[in-house]
Design a protein around this motif. Structure first.
Motif, PDB file in Angstrom:
ATOM      1  N   GLY A 172       6.602  12.058 -15.804  1.00  0.00           N
ATOM      2  CA  GLY A 172       8.089  12.721 -16.549  1.00  0.00           C
ATOM      3  C   GLY A 172       9.245  11.408 -16.176  1.00  0.00           C
ATOM      4  N   SER A 173       9.202  10.390 -15.142  1.00  0.00           N
ATOM      5  CA  SER A 173      10.176   9.576 -15.595  1.00  0.00           C
ATOM      6  C   SER A 173      10.041   8.690 -16.620  1.00  0.00           C
ATOM      7  CB  SER A 173      10.196   9.067 -14.458  1.00  0.00           C
ATOM      8  OG  SER A 173       8.616   8.110 -13.888  1.00  0.00           O
ATOM      9  N   THR A 174      10.864   8.032 -17.093  1.00  0.00           N
ATOM     10  CA  THR A 174      11.251   6.689 -18.105  1.00  0.00           C
ATOM     11  C   THR A 174      10.743   5.867 -17.357  1.00  0.00           C
ATOM     12  OG1 THR A 174      12.881   7.927 -19.231  1.00  0.00           O
ATOM     13  CG2 THR A 174      12.357   5.699 -19.269  1.00  0.00           C
ATOM     14  N   LEU A 175       9.950   4.916 -17.609  1.00  0.00           N
ATOM     15  CA  LEU A 175       9.273   3.435 -16.884  1.00  0.00           C
ATOM     16  C   LEU A 175      10.010   3.053 -17.681  1.00  0.00           C
ATOM     17  CD1 LEU A 175       7.025   5.013 -17.163  1.00  0.00           C
ATOM     18  CD2 LEU A 175       5.437   3.555 -17.492  1.00  0.00           C
ATOM     19  N   SER A 176      10.979   1.707 -16.741  1.00  0.00           N
ATOM     20  CA  SER A 176      10.992   1.109 -17.079  1.00  0.00           C
ATOM     21  C   SER A 176      10.624  -1.198 -17.256  1.00  0.00           C
ATOM     22  CB  SER A 176      12.298   0.385 -15.667  1.00  0.00           C
ATOM     23  OG  SER A 176      12.149   0.261 -14.712  1.00  0.00           O
ATOM     24  N   HIS A 177       9.649  -0.641 -16.095  1.00  0.00           N
ATOM     25  CA  HIS A 177       8.494  -2.216 -16.633  1.00  0.00           C
ATOM     26  C   HIS A 177       6.968  -1.478 -16.549  1.00  0.00           C
ATOM     27  CE1 HIS A 177      12.444  -3.736 -13.923  1.00  0.00           C
ATOM     28  NE2 HIS A 177      12.065  -4.786 -14.386  1.00  0.00           N
ATOM     29  N   ALA A 178       6.337  -2.501 -16.632  1.00  0.00           N
ATOM     30  CA  ALA A 178       5.175  -2.338 -16.658  1.00  0.00           C
ATOM     31  C   ALA A 178       4.524  -3.431 -16.254  1.00  0.00           C
ATOM     32  CB  ALA A 178       4.731  -2.701 -18.503  1.00  0.00           C
ATOM     33  N   LEU A 231       1.278  -0.937  -0.020  1.00  0.00           N
ATOM     34  CA  LEU A 231       0.351  -0.090   0.023  1.00  0.00           C
ATOM     35  C   LEU A 231       0.870   1.416  -0.363  1.00  0.00           C
ATOM     36  CD1 LEU A 231      -2.615   1.085  -0.102  1.00  0.00           C
ATOM     37  CD2 LEU A 231      -2.204   0.850   2.574  1.00  0.00           C
ATOM     38  N   GLY A 232       0.353   2.303  -1.137  1.00  0.00           N
ATOM     39  CA  GLY A 232       1.236   3.422  -1.229  1.00  0.00           C
ATOM     40  C   GLY A 232       2.483   3.628  -1.863  1.00  0.00           C
ATOM     41  N   GLN A 233       3.148   2.300  -2.469  1.00  0.00           N
ATOM     42  CA  GLN A 233       3.800   2.401  -3.123  1.00  0.00           C
ATOM     43  C   GLN A 233       3.779   2.666  -4.593  1.00  0.00           C
ATOM     44  OE1 GLN A 233       5.329  -1.993  -5.021  1.00  0.00           O
ATOM     45  NE2 GLN A 233       7.633  -0.755  -5.090  1.00  0.00           N
ATOM     46  N   VAL A 234       5.278   3.908  -4.271  1.00  0.00           N
ATOM     47  CA  VAL A 234       4.683   4.444  -6.405  1.00  0.00           C
ATOM     48  C   VAL A 234       5.654   3.691  -6.695  1.00  0.00           C
ATOM     49  CG1 VAL A 234       5.598   6.526  -7.292  1.00  0.00           C
ATOM     50  CG2 VAL A 234       4.456   6.299  -4.935  1.00  0.00           C
ATOM     51  N   LEU A 235       5.002   3.301  -7.847  1.00  0.00           N
ATOM     52  CA  LEU A 235       5.719   2.705  -9.265  1.00  0.00           C
ATOM     53  C   LEU A 235       6.670   3.629 -10.233  1.00  0.00           C
ATOM     54  CD1 LEU A 235       2.561  -0.283 -10.144  1.00  0.00           C
ATOM     55  CD2 LEU A 235       4.553   0.033  -8.539  1.00  0.00           C
ATOM     56  N   TYR A 236       5.793   4.319 -11.067  1.00  0.00           N
ATOM     57  CA  TYR A 236       6.216   5.453 -11.228  1.00  0.00           C
ATOM     58  C   TYR A 236       5.713   6.857 -10.624  1.00  0.00           C
ATOM     59  CZ  TYR A 236       2.910   5.496 -14.425  1.00  0.00           C
ATOM     60  OH  TYR A 236       1.632   5.576 -15.103  1.00  0.00           O
ATOM     61  N   GLU A 237       6.752   8.390 -11.253  1.00  0.00           N
ATOM     62  CA  GLU A 237       6.451   9.170 -10.576  1.00  0.00           C
ATOM     63  C   GLU A 237       6.276  10.390 -12.405  1.00  0.00           C
ATOM     64  OE1 GLU A 237       5.789  10.788  -8.094  1.00  0.00           O
ATOM     65  OE2 GLU A 237       7.038  10.319  -6.560  1.00  0.00           O
ATOM     66  N   SER A 285       6.916   7.881 -21.425  1.00  0.00           N
ATOM     67  CA  SER A 285       6.704   8.291 -19.990  1.00  0.00           C
ATOM     68  C   SER A 285       5.418   9.390 -19.898  1.00  0.00           C
ATOM     69  CB  SER A 285       8.148   9.688 -19.321  1.00  0.00           C
ATOM     70  OG  SER A 285       7.830  10.559 -20.348  1.00  0.00           O
ATOM     71  N   THR A 286       4.384   9.231 -18.749  1.00  0.00           N
ATOM     72  CA  THR A 286       3.685   9.657 -18.718  1.00  0.00           C
ATOM     73  C   THR A 286       3.983  11.467 -17.270  1.00  0.00           C
ATOM     74  OG1 THR A 286       1.409   9.238 -18.341  1.00  0.00           O
ATOM     75  CG2 THR A 286       3.229   9.114 -17.001  1.00  0.00           C
ATOM     76  N   SER A 339       2.278   3.685 -21.966  1.00  0.00           N
ATOM     77  CA  SER A 339       3.020   4.307 -22.229  1.00  0.00           C
ATOM     78  C   SER A 339       4.108   3.743 -23.317  1.00  0.00           C
ATOM     79  CB  SER A 339       2.964   6.056 -21.558  1.00  0.00           C
ATOM     80  OG  SER A 339       4.184   5.291 -20.320  1.00  0.00           O
ATOM     81  N   LEU A 340       5.148   2.730 -22.425  1.00  0.00           N
ATOM     82  CA  LEU A 340       5.449   2.159 -22.645  1.00  0.00           C
ATOM     83  C   LEU A 340       4.729   2.161 -24.362  1.00  0.00           C
ATOM     84  CD1 LEU A 340       7.057   0.072 -20.045  1.00  0.00           C
ATOM     85  CD2 LEU A 340       8.290   2.040 -21.623  1.00  0.00           C
ATOM     86  N   PHE A 341       3.958   0.836 -24.802  1.00  0.00           N
ATOM     87  CA  PHE A 341       3.979   0.410 -26.351  1.00  0.00           C
ATOM     88  C   PHE A 341       3.214   1.265 -26.998  1.00  0.00           C
ATOM     89  CE2 PHE A 341       1.307  -1.547 -23.197  1.00  0.00           C
ATOM     90  CZ  PHE A 341      -0.371  -0.835 -23.713  1.00  0.00           C
TER      91      PHE A 341
END
Length: 240
Positions: free
Chosen positions: A44-50, A36-42, A91-92, A84-86
């Motif tokens: 403008g960050s470049t996504l490394s995983h889906a 709970l509360g984990q941020v998977l991405y912020e 990024s988003t 946003s990866l595919f």
């Protein structure tokens, strides 16, 4: 880790992959706990995983310059976090925050893009999911503008309930407020109204739905619009 969490086929998109694509993906799927509360991405960050949740629910939030946020969509076992990866964006501007703890699987951005570029069933499946996700985002924007906080909260609870194995979720008042873009007092009042009406049990940061039909009657049309579109675009069968 529960049996449901650790089974990638409990994510509906992964379960819909044809056998040949499933075999290619299987060795690349990495199980991850999603607290709970984990941020998977912020933003403008470049996504490394889906991420493909199985028992977790992830909230996609738009964050304003002053730090305030509002939810634009939720993703659970029906979908994937990281479209946003595919779609070519890499990024988003949104933040992905775990709103209900659980588990899921992730794949690298490179694998997802390679599979998307292959074309065929996986591409069509991901595009249909993206259309459903866009529908949810558009309907959320309309709902936030035209419907009451009470109706919005019912819609949000129903969307979350559809993505859970049970009827209970761990949810603090502040997290509800952040996701709905309202002051904490507004989120508390909304939850207490539903509690008084006998629709939910709300105490110590936990919400348990007691009367789903009551929530459906109390909410606006937005929940039904979103659910119908997901059911239409993502049938419970192998992708073709």
């Amino acid at each position: 880790m529960t049996d449901t969490s650790a089974n990638p086929r409990h994510n509906h998109l992964l379960a819909a992959l044809p056998q040949d694509q499933w075999q290619r993906w299987l060795s690349h799927l990495e199980y991850v706990e999603m607290p709970l509360g984990q941020v998977l991405y912020e933003p403008g960050s470049t996504l490394s995983h889906a991420y493909f949740p199985t028992t977790a629910i992830v909230s996609l939030l738009y964050v304003m310059q002053n730090g305030e946020s509002a939810e634009i969509a939720v993703v659970g076992n029906e979908g994937v976090v990281g479209v946003s990866l595919f779609m070519g964006g890499e990024s988003t501007p949104s933040r992905a925050l775990v709103q209900s703890a659980g588990g899921g699987f992730r794949v690298t951005s490179q694998l997802l893009k390679e599979e998307f570029d292959r074309g065929g069933p996986a591409l069509h499946l991901l595009l249909r999911y993206t259309q459903a996700l866009i529908t949810q985002m558009v309907q959320t924007a309309a709902c936030n503008r035209h419907h009451s906080l009470d109706q919005q909260l019912c819609r949000w609870l129903l969307l979350s309930l559809d993505r859970l194995q049970g009827t209970e979720m761990v949810m603090t008042q502040q997290l509800i407020a952040n996701m709905m873009g309202v002051p904490r007092e507004g989120a508390t009042d909304g939850a207490l109204k539903l509690h008084t009406a006998g629709l939910i049990d709300y105490a110590l940061g936990r919400i348990r739905v007691l009367d789903r039909q009551g929530l459906e009657k109390r909410t606006c049309e937005c929940y039904a619009v979103v659910k119908k579109e997901y059911d239409r675009l993502l049938p419970d069968k192998l992708a073709a």
